[in-house]
Each structure stands twice: as C-alpha cells, then as structure tokens.
Write a protein that holds these residues in place. Structure first.
Motif: not given
Length: 340
Positions: A87-88, A103-104, A109-110, A126-130
């Motif tokens: 999707n990205i 990010p799931c 995803l990096n 948004l609401a989660a990091t890597i």
C-alpha cells in the motif's frame, strides 16, 4: 466537554505549539501551485474499536475541518505488514505529498518509508513507531509511561504482593512492546508480585474474554490483572463475572465500556488514555511540513491517567456504546453513528 478530555486537548495544543513556524512562501506558492495537499492515509487496521475510531476521527476531520486544504487517498492494510508495504508503495507511485501510517511492524516497513522520503514525500508515523529514523514526524504518546502507570497503580493496590496475569496487545507493534516494557520496569521492583501468565489478546474485547476465561480455569487464584488496554479489560471483567469469581483490581484504557463497568460494579481501576484526536495533530503536522515549517521529529505526548470511581464517572459517556473511546474530539452524534 468533560474535564479530563479538556486536559488532553490542552496538552495537545501545548505540544502542537512546539511546531516552529518558518518564514517564506509555502511549497505550493514556491512551485506555483494552488492544489490541495495530497495525503496518503494508511488505515492500518479495523479489527478493534480504537482503530475504527482513529480512522473515523481522521476522516471526520478531513471532511469537516480540512476539506479545502487536503485531498486524501485511503488504503487499508488489514494488520498485514506485507499488504502495508504494498500500500505504501502504491501511494509512492501515486506521487502523494505526505504519507500518514501506523506501522504494523517495527522494522519491516523501514526501507519502504525511506523510499518515500527519497522521493521527496513527507512521512508521518501515527500512534506507533519504528526502529529507525525513516520518517519526518512521529505523533504518539509515551507508551512506556502508559504501561508503567498501570503497573504502578496495580502494585499499590496489591500492597506489593500477589498473583497477576498480563494481557498484551498485538505482537510486532511498537505500542505493545513498549507498554509491556514499561510495565515490567515496574514489576521488577516488586519481587513478591508473581506473574502467572502473559498472553496476547489483540486489544480486543472478545479475544480477551476468551483468554481470561482460560486463565481463570487454569489459575484458582488471580489477585490482579494488568491489561495494556484496548477493549481487553472489559472482556476480562465479564470473564470473571461469568466464572463467578470476585472482581479484582484491573488496569485499562479510556474505553467507555471499561469505565462503565468500573462504575457499575464499584470496582477499582485505572484508565490510561491514548486519544484518537492524535489524527487531527497528524493532519496539522502534514500541513505544517508542506508549508515548509520546522516540525519536531518526535512528538511524544504524556499519557492522561485517572482512577477512582468519581473520576471515571465524570469521564465516560453513559448514553453511548461500550466501544467509544473517551479521548476524542468527535461530537457525540458522530460517535453514536460510528458505534451504533
């Protein structure tokens, strides 16, 4: 507006004021454009009520407060990192200006996010990091503090000793890992607190109810429940009731059903909040980035926490669904429509 939610809103306003304003023309003016900002928004998951409200709050803001400023392309990742990467990549191919995603996974995803940045696309988490720095701005709360706040409250309720179980979120998400890390940093200080089990329950009501029913069948003595939140604590409460067991102190989030249950059962609890109005901050940040303003990279909001029946009674919506989250800017009629 409820006192507690007003406090959260003020915190949001204060942190947003930290975004620096740069002089000069906007990107659109510099390039001779008058088009709206093109945002690609990744609906990371619709499998629990918090993620549904996060998406609905984003969409409501776009349609009611930002429709003259942004155009949004929506993609849906279904909690599937492979689909999220695809999707990205599609959003990159569509040449959007900004990508907003939750990010799931903390690492998978990096490289895709870095690809977006290399193409000149702004990336907002948004609401989660890597684990890495392939993003322009992160909008979230202090997840370690979130986990620690509930753990410290529970330890105090138990007088520093007892047998507890832990309910976790979804493996792979930074949110789940950081909340657990925060909780364990507290429980390590209490050698007389025994952790009987530590189970994933996906922040989901039905999953948590099933998991807790199994734990109750396995352990005849459970003195407390540390829950990461979501709708899990309400499921745990109902599992205790179905098993005919006395309710014990349980941590939770600002889920309407959990707050109602604490008030109705006169049960000790603590609610820690990760507000869904963070989506509005993400949109403001996207606009600021595209206007060439200096934006803080890591916007880590302090969590709001409240306990005691009086505070809980003042903070929940007695006429609305259990699925509602109290840290929201959505009007009550919209919340009623979203969670019929």
């Amino acid at each position: 507006m409820k006192k507690r939610i007003l406090t959260l809103l003020l915190a949001g306003t204060m942190l947003l004021s930290m975004v620096g304003c740069a002089s000069g023309e906007t990107k659109e003016k510099q390039e001779g454009k008058t088009d709206k900002i093109k945002i690609g928004y990744d609906i990371y998951y619709l499998g629990n009520s918090w993620s549904v409200q996060q998406y609905q709050e984003f969409k409501w803001n776009v349609e009611n407060n930002y429709k003259d400023q942004v155009d949004v392309t929506y993609v849906e990742s279904d909690n599937d990192i492979t689909k999220q990467i695809s999707n990205i990549e599609d959003l990159i191919a569509q040449d959007v200006d900004v990508i907003i995603t939750t990010p799931c996974d903390t690492t998978a995803l990096n490289s895709t996010l870095q690809e977006a940045m290399d193409e000149g696309i702004k990336v907002i988490l948004l609401a989660a990091t890597i684990e890495g720095d392939s993003y322009d701005s992160l909008i979230t709360v202090d997840e370690k503090e979130f986990g620690a706040a509930g753990a410290e409250w529970l330890a105090e309720q138990l007088g520093g000793k007892g047998k507890i179980v832990m309910l976790e979120g979804i493996s792979g998400y930074s949110t789940s890992m950081l909340r657990q890390e925060g909780a364990m940093s507290v429980f390590e200080k209490y050698p007389d607190i025994e952790i009987l089990a530590d189970e994933d329950a996906a922040w989901d009501y039905a999953t948590a109810k099933t998991v807790m029913a199994d734990l109750l069948a396995t352990y005849p003595e459970i003195d407390g429940v540390w829950s990461q939140g979501g709708a899990m604590t309400l499921g745990a409460i109902e599992a205790f009731q179905a098993a005919g067991r006395d309710l014990v102190p349980m941590t939770g989030e600002d889920n309407n059903g959990y707050l109602k249950a604490c008030v109705d059962n006169e049960m000790e609890g603590i609610a820690v909040a990760k507000p869904t109005w963070l989506t509005r901050v993400a949109i403001d940040t996207a606009i600021a980035l595209m206007n060439g303003e200096e934006v803080k990279k890591d916007n880590i909001y302090p969590v709001e926490k409240f306990s005691g029946l009086k505070e809980m009674e003042e903070s929940y919506y007695p006429e609305l669904s259990d699925d509602v989250w109290c840290g929201t800017e959505l009007p009550e009629d919209v919340l009623k429509e979203v969670f019929k």
